[in-house]
Scaffold this motif. Sequence first.
Motif, PDB file in Angstrom:
ATOM      1  N   SER A  59       4.732   8.428  -2.567  1.00  0.00           N
ATOM      2  CA  SER A  59       4.071   8.784  -3.826  1.00  0.00           C
ATOM      3  C   SER A  59       2.585   9.073  -3.601  1.00  0.00           C
ATOM      4  CB  SER A  59       4.216   7.639  -4.838  1.00  0.00           C
ATOM      5  OG  SER A  59       5.573   7.284  -5.008  1.00  0.00           O
ATOM      6  N   THR A  60       2.131  10.208  -4.107  1.00  0.00           N
ATOM      7  CA  THR A  60       0.714  10.578  -4.034  1.00  0.00           C
ATOM      8  C   THR A  60       0.234  10.895  -5.438  1.00  0.00           C
ATOM      9  OG1 THR A  60       1.029  11.525  -1.825  1.00  0.00           O
ATOM     10  CG2 THR A  60      -0.998  12.104  -3.004  1.00  0.00           C
TER      11      THR A  60
ATOM     12  N   ASP B  69       6.005   2.672  -3.473  1.00  0.00           N
ATOM     13  CA  ASP B  69       6.952   3.164  -2.471  1.00  0.00           C
ATOM     14  C   ASP B  69       7.786   2.036  -1.872  1.00  0.00           C
ATOM     15  OD1 ASP B  69       6.023   5.720  -2.880  1.00  0.00           O
ATOM     16  OD2 ASP B  69       4.628   5.690  -1.195  1.00  0.00           O
TER      17      ASP B  69
ATOM     18  N   THR C 182       2.924   7.749 -12.719  1.00  0.00           N
ATOM     19  CA  THR C 182       4.310   7.940 -12.291  1.00  0.00           C
ATOM     20  C   THR C 182       4.451   9.347 -11.736  1.00  0.00           C
ATOM     21  OG1 THR C 182       5.125   6.438 -14.010  1.00  0.00           O
ATOM     22  CG2 THR C 182       6.730   7.912 -12.996  1.00  0.00           C
ATOM     23  N   VAL C 183       4.770   9.459 -10.466  1.00  0.00           N
ATOM     24  CA  VAL C 183       4.808  10.772  -9.822  1.00  0.00           C
ATOM     25  C   VAL C 183       6.096  10.929  -9.009  1.00  0.00           C
ATOM     26  CG1 VAL C 183       2.297  10.958  -9.688  1.00  0.00           C
ATOM     27  CG2 VAL C 183       3.552   9.911  -7.794  1.00  0.00           C
ATOM     28  N   HIS C 184       6.392  12.186  -8.687  1.00  0.00           N
ATOM     29  CA  HIS C 184       7.533  12.497  -7.827  1.00  0.00           C
ATOM     30  C   HIS C 184       7.263  12.001  -6.410  1.00  0.00           C
ATOM     31  CE1 HIS C 184      10.711  14.783  -5.850  1.00  0.00           C
ATOM     32  NE2 HIS C 184       9.802  15.289  -5.037  1.00  0.00           N
ATOM     33  N   ARG C 185       8.285  11.434  -5.778  1.00  0.00           N
ATOM     34  CA  ARG C 185       8.142  10.959  -4.402  1.00  0.00           C
ATOM     35  C   ARG C 185       8.529  12.069  -3.430  1.00  0.00           C
ATOM     36  NH1 ARG C 185      10.228   4.623  -4.467  1.00  0.00           N
ATOM     37  NH2 ARG C 185       8.817   3.938  -6.140  1.00  0.00           N
TER      38      ARG C 185
ATOM     39  N   TRP D  14      -2.413   7.147  -2.208  1.00  0.00           N
ATOM     40  CA  TRP D  14      -1.046   6.851  -1.776  1.00  0.00           C
ATOM     41  C   TRP D  14      -0.610   5.508  -2.349  1.00  0.00           C
ATOM     42  CZ3 TRP D  14      -3.701   8.150   3.298  1.00  0.00           C
ATOM     43  CH2 TRP D  14      -3.787   9.537   3.436  1.00  0.00           C
ATOM     44  N   ASP D  15       0.388   5.548  -3.216  1.00  0.00           N
ATOM     45  CA  ASP D  15       0.836   4.347  -3.917  1.00  0.00           C
ATOM     46  C   ASP D  15       1.842   3.589  -3.051  1.00  0.00           C
ATOM     47  OD1 ASP D  15       1.433   2.403  -5.729  1.00  0.00           O
ATOM     48  OD2 ASP D  15       1.743   3.768  -7.426  1.00  0.00           O
TER      49      ASP D  15
ATOM     50  N   ASP E  65       0.108  15.473  -0.032  1.00  0.00           N
ATOM     51  CA  ASP E  65       1.303  14.648  -0.175  1.00  0.00           C
ATOM     52  C   ASP E  65       1.725  14.091   1.184  1.00  0.00           C
ATOM     53  OD1 ASP E  65       1.395  15.248  -2.841  1.00  0.00           O
ATOM     54  OD2 ASP E  65       3.407  16.104  -2.818  1.00  0.00           O
TER      55      ASP E  65
END
Length: 241
Positions: free
Chosen positions: A38-39, A201, A10-13, A196-197, A34
């Motif tokens: 999401s990366t 996204d 879970t990461v910052h977009r 890259w998710d 980035d």
Amino acid sequence: MAKDRRGALTVHRNSIVGPFPFSSDPADRRGRFDTIGSTIYLADSRRCAYAEVLLGFRKNRAAIAKAAESIGWDANRYIEQVLADARTNGVDAPWTIAIDWQMDRSIYEIKLPGEGWWVRIDHVDTIAALERLTPTVAGMTEQVKLLTSGAVESENRDLTTLLAQVIRQQHLFDGSEPLGISYQSKTLMGRCWAYWDRRADAGIAPGSNDLVQLISENVGPDPEFHRVADHYQLPRMGARC
């Protein structure tokens, strides 16, 4: 490696690549590769993951060395003095790794996708393709038309995020989209990936070819963490050494 409350996947977009569109920006907290979305950053070993994350503490110590230089002190002597003063006063040096920091984080083992391709950023063909494909941006024309390995892996987030976005938008030889970027850790302790998710996204549940979290272990008790911290001469609270 990530904070326990967030987890590894879970990461910052991110919402901006290339230069910020206005001048009064906060500190640039973007990761090197980035893109819009999401990366997730991964390393090929625990050693490499710890080396990457501990860069922040090394920067704190480097700032002390810079302060020493400004007053005419030898950097190593000044660092030793700061450590001695900290011990005398019962406080931690600015680059000490606090026990709370250690206990709030875990090292995660992640299964990578079984299908698809990573783009190796440190390859002559990648650099040549990026020079052809990257659009010119005001103030960056010369940079994007004269790329080097040093430039594409640099700390210049305006450039590296722009290049990452260009790569993300491509279709590869088999028609697939790249999984992300493969690159050498700047610590030289291994290789890393910027994934890259795309499904996250798009608001889609993870698929069979996405990252899978296998296990996690707290950082504090991990001997490998302490070995890397020792390598960089970073003191820890609660260290087992």
